[in-house]
Design a protein around this motif. Structure first.
Motif, PDB file in Angstrom:
ATOM      1  N   ILE A  85       0.915  -0.708   0.161  1.00  0.00           N
ATOM      2  CA  ILE A  85       0.147   0.215   0.078  1.00  0.00           C
ATOM      3  C   ILE A  85       0.772   1.150   0.179  1.00  0.00           C
ATOM      4  O   ILE A  85       0.599   1.902  -0.526  1.00  0.00           O
ATOM      5  CB  ILE A  85      -0.670  -0.076   1.208  1.00  0.00           C
ATOM      6  CG1 ILE A  85      -2.048  -0.462   1.176  1.00  0.00           C
ATOM      7  CG2 ILE A  85      -1.269   1.381   1.646  1.00  0.00           C
ATOM      8  CD1 ILE A  85      -3.264  -1.158   2.139  1.00  0.00           C
ATOM      9  N   GLY A  86       1.994   0.954   0.640  1.00  0.00           N
ATOM     10  CA  GLY A  86       2.900   2.420   0.586  1.00  0.00           C
ATOM     11  C   GLY A  86       3.474   2.337  -0.173  1.00  0.00           C
ATOM     12  O   GLY A  86       3.426   3.627  -0.923  1.00  0.00           O
ATOM     13  N   THR A  87       4.549   1.889  -1.504  1.00  0.00           N
ATOM     14  CA  THR A  87       4.906   1.767  -2.335  1.00  0.00           C
ATOM     15  C   THR A  87       3.839   1.616  -3.486  1.00  0.00           C
ATOM     16  O   THR A  87       4.053   2.783  -4.589  1.00  0.00           O
ATOM     17  CB  THR A  87       5.536   0.270  -2.898  1.00  0.00           C
ATOM     18  OG1 THR A  87       4.857  -0.661  -2.879  1.00  0.00           O
ATOM     19  CG2 THR A  87       6.828  -0.004  -1.484  1.00  0.00           C
ATOM     20  N   ASP A  88       2.561   1.656  -3.547  1.00  0.00           N
ATOM     21  CA  ASP A  88       1.683   1.861  -4.671  1.00  0.00           C
ATOM     22  C   ASP A  88       1.551   2.894  -4.210  1.00  0.00           C
ATOM     23  O   ASP A  88       0.754   4.142  -5.156  1.00  0.00           O
ATOM     24  CB  ASP A  88       0.226   0.578  -3.893  1.00  0.00           C
ATOM     25  CG  ASP A  88       0.383  -0.425  -5.054  1.00  0.00           C
ATOM     26  OD1 ASP A  88       1.945  -0.485  -5.654  1.00  0.00           O
ATOM     27  OD2 ASP A  88      -0.435  -1.455  -4.650  1.00  0.00           O
ATOM     28  N   LEU A  89       1.476   3.834  -3.377  1.00  0.00           N
ATOM     29  CA  LEU A  89       1.344   5.340  -2.649  1.00  0.00           C
ATOM     30  C   LEU A  89       1.976   5.920  -3.162  1.00  0.00           C
ATOM     31  O   LEU A  89       1.847   6.986  -3.738  1.00  0.00           O
ATOM     32  CB  LEU A  89       0.809   5.630  -1.406  1.00  0.00           C
ATOM     33  CG  LEU A  89      -0.516   5.159  -0.628  1.00  0.00           C
ATOM     34  CD1 LEU A  89      -0.627   5.637   0.570  1.00  0.00           C
ATOM     35  CD2 LEU A  89      -1.488   6.400  -1.102  1.00  0.00           C
ATOM     36  N   ILE A  90       3.104   6.166  -3.652  1.00  0.00           N
ATOM     37  CA  ILE A  90       3.837   5.911  -3.802  1.00  0.00           C
ATOM     38  C   ILE A  90       4.593   6.325  -5.085  1.00  0.00           C
ATOM     39  O   ILE A  90       4.449   6.826  -6.421  1.00  0.00           O
ATOM     40  CB  ILE A  90       5.641   5.953  -3.185  1.00  0.00           C
ATOM     41  CG1 ILE A  90       5.779   6.102  -1.851  1.00  0.00           C
ATOM     42  CG2 ILE A  90       7.144   6.336  -4.347  1.00  0.00           C
ATOM     43  CD1 ILE A  90       6.801   5.227  -1.293  1.00  0.00           C
ATOM     44  N   ALA A  91       3.926   5.461  -5.662  1.00  0.00           N
ATOM     45  CA  ALA A  91       3.714   5.303  -6.952  1.00  0.00           C
ATOM     46  C   ALA A  91       2.448   5.826  -8.106  1.00  0.00           C
ATOM     47  O   ALA A  91       2.927   5.796  -9.667  1.00  0.00           O
ATOM     48  CB  ALA A  91       4.537   3.889  -7.574  1.00  0.00           C
ATOM     49  N   GLY A  92       2.292   5.783  -6.844  1.00  0.00           N
ATOM     50  CA  GLY A  92       0.262   6.389  -7.830  1.00  0.00           C
ATOM     51  C   GLY A  92      -0.010   5.425  -8.507  1.00  0.00           C
ATOM     52  O   GLY A  92      -1.307   5.678  -9.372  1.00  0.00           O
ATOM     53  N   GLN A  93       0.240   4.394  -7.760  1.00  0.00           N
ATOM     54  CA  GLN A  93      -0.811   3.340  -7.739  1.00  0.00           C
ATOM     55  C   GLN A  93      -2.602   2.884  -7.625  1.00  0.00           C
ATOM     56  O   GLN A  93      -2.216   3.635  -6.197  1.00  0.00           O
ATOM     57  CB  GLN A  93      -0.586   1.550  -8.368  1.00  0.00           C
ATOM     58  CG  GLN A  93       1.057   1.462  -9.303  1.00  0.00           C
ATOM     59  CD  GLN A  93       0.709   1.723 -10.842  1.00  0.00           C
ATOM     60  OE1 GLN A  93       0.013   1.184 -11.167  1.00  0.00           O
ATOM     61  NE2 GLN A  93       1.599   2.500 -11.180  1.00  0.00           N
ATOM     62  N   THR A  94      -3.572   1.998  -7.966  1.00  0.00           N
ATOM     63  CA  THR A  94      -4.135   2.080  -7.984  1.00  0.00           C
ATOM     64  C   THR A  94      -4.334   0.854  -6.444  1.00  0.00           C
ATOM     65  O   THR A  94      -3.853  -0.045  -6.795  1.00  0.00           O
ATOM     66  CB  THR A  94      -5.272   1.092  -8.168  1.00  0.00           C
ATOM     67  OG1 THR A  94      -5.856   2.584  -9.132  1.00  0.00           O
ATOM     68  CG2 THR A  94      -7.327   1.679  -8.135  1.00  0.00           C
ATOM     69  N   ILE A  95      -4.520   1.491  -5.137  1.00  0.00           N
ATOM     70  CA  ILE A  95      -4.550   0.262  -4.430  1.00  0.00           C
ATOM     71  C   ILE A  95      -6.236  -1.047  -4.259  1.00  0.00           C
ATOM     72  O   ILE A  95      -6.696  -1.076  -4.273  1.00  0.00           O
ATOM     73  CB  ILE A  95      -4.373   0.864  -2.773  1.00  0.00           C
ATOM     74  CG1 ILE A  95      -3.125   1.868  -2.523  1.00  0.00           C
ATOM     75  CG2 ILE A  95      -4.188   0.040  -1.638  1.00  0.00           C
ATOM     76  CD1 ILE A  95      -3.084   2.986  -1.628  1.00  0.00           C
ATOM     77  N   PRO A  96      -5.487  -2.209  -4.735  1.00  0.00           N
ATOM     78  CA  PRO A  96      -6.616  -2.885  -4.701  1.00  0.00           C
ATOM     79  C   PRO A  96      -7.360  -3.201  -3.431  1.00  0.00           C
ATOM     80  O   PRO A  96      -6.631  -3.365  -2.399  1.00  0.00           O
ATOM     81  CB  PRO A  96      -5.563  -4.322  -4.848  1.00  0.00           C
ATOM     82  CG  PRO A  96      -4.381  -4.184  -4.864  1.00  0.00           C
ATOM     83  CD  PRO A  96      -3.766  -2.728  -4.957  1.00  0.00           C
ATOM     84  N   MET A  97      -8.372  -3.841  -3.542  1.00  0.00           N
ATOM     85  CA  MET A  97      -8.931  -3.897  -2.264  1.00  0.00           C
ATOM     86  C   MET A  97      -8.895  -5.033  -1.438  1.00  0.00           C
ATOM     87  O   MET A  97      -8.877  -5.151  -0.255  1.00  0.00           O
ATOM     88  CB  MET A  97     -10.929  -3.840  -2.632  1.00  0.00           C
ATOM     89  CG  MET A  97     -11.542  -3.822  -1.672  1.00  0.00           C
ATOM     90  SD  MET A  97     -11.582  -2.490   0.024  1.00  0.00           S
ATOM     91  CE  MET A  97     -12.141  -1.091  -1.683  1.00  0.00           C
ATOM     92  N   THR A  98      -8.309  -5.405  -2.421  1.00  0.00           N
ATOM     93  CA  THR A  98      -7.751  -7.354  -1.055  1.00  0.00           C
ATOM     94  C   THR A  98      -6.368  -6.370  -0.667  1.00  0.00           C
ATOM     95  O   THR A  98      -6.692  -7.259   0.818  1.00  0.00           O
ATOM     96  CB  THR A  98      -7.643  -7.995  -2.319  1.00  0.00           C
ATOM     97  OG1 THR A  98      -6.302  -7.069  -3.360  1.00  0.00           O
ATOM     98  CG2 THR A  98      -7.888  -7.986  -3.276  1.00  0.00           C
ATOM     99  N   ALA A  99      -6.492  -6.026  -0.445  1.00  0.00           N
ATOM    100  CA  ALA A  99      -5.173  -5.141   0.467  1.00  0.00           C
ATOM    101  C   ALA A  99      -5.602  -4.989   1.551  1.00  0.00           C
ATOM    102  O   ALA A  99      -4.969  -5.587   2.597  1.00  0.00           O
ATOM    103  CB  ALA A  99      -4.191  -3.915  -0.495  1.00  0.00           C
TER     104      ALA A  99
END
Length: 243
Positions: free
Chosen positions: A203-217
């Motif tokens: 979640i942290g790296t996806d926030l940095i990369a600007g990626q959509t965070i999957p609900m499964t996380a």
């Protein structure tokens, strides 16, 4: 409620003087980030620069270590010393001890996470929008609640000489499979997707990369928290008459 908060403040004061707690929650992740954070030039992990990934990983290491190993060992020792029994003789509500531990753990986790994030910004050269810094902090901070619940469960269930190796084994498995010491890939990554530490880091790296965070996380993290919280409740109830 006032007495419960007073107990939490006393617990925070004790933790601040605990050298072992300071070493594993602050000094260790800071030292590792200083040593490794900028050493892997041009490398990437989970879609971001390695310095950014390692910042999230080390902030998580500090938070989870204090929440799990620190809480489990202290609670087991306090039960053995009769401190929990003494608190039961006071006017404090029955759940004050557990609530105090949770509040104290959440408060004492803040410095370890903030220091590593500051290192990431000013030492690792990680540049993010202001809201992303707060979001990453929030994910790691709230995520540590999962391991606070597990620490309480273990501390109430086992004796001091037994709880330490159990907590350490769980901590090592969660941190290694969760991709905190190094980024995992291939077969290990398929396993890691079911581990809360991995999902919090992603979640942290996806926030940095600007990626959509999957609900499964969020589902994986919530599921583990529910399990650990249930174990904590059962452990507290199981020993309620013996502490």
């Amino acid at each position: 409620m006032k007495n419960t908060l007073a107990l939490a403040r006393a617990e925070i004061s004790r933790l601040r003087r605990n050298k072992r707690y300071t070493i594993f929650t602050v000094i260790l992740p800071v030292a590792l980030y200083l040593a490794i954070g900028r050493s892997v030039k041009g490398a990437h992990a989970y879609g971001v620069d390695y310095a950014a990934y390692y910042m999230v990983a080390m902030a998580s290491i500090g938070a989870f270590s204090g929440a799990l190993t620190g809480n489990a060992q202290r609670i087991a020792q306090e039960r053995k010393d009769g401190w929990v029994r003494q608190l039961r003789l006071t006017p404090l509500p029955a759940n004050a001890y557990v609530v105090g531990k949770i509040v104290a753990s959440m408060a004492i986790t803040i410095p370890s996470v903030v220091i590593v994030l500051l290192l990431g910004r000013f030492y690792g050269g990680v540049h993010l929008a202001t809201w992303k810094w707060f979001a990453i902090f929030g994910v790691i901070w709230v995520g540590s609640l999962t391991f606070t619940a597990l620490g309480i469960a273990l501390g109430y269930r086992y004796k001091p000489d037994t709880v330490q190796p159990i907590a350490m084994i769980i901590y090592l498995l969660m941190s290694v499979l969760g991709g905190l010491w190094f980024a995992v890939g291939g077969f290990l990554q398929h396993i890691a997707k079911f581990i809360p530490t991995y999902q919090i880091t992603r979640i942290g790296t996806d926030l940095i990369a600007g990626q959509t965070i999957p609900m499964t996380a969020f589902i994986v993290i919530a599921a583990w928290f529910a399990v650990f919280l249930a174990l904590a409740v059962m452990s507290v109830r199981a020993v309620a008459e013996t502490v």
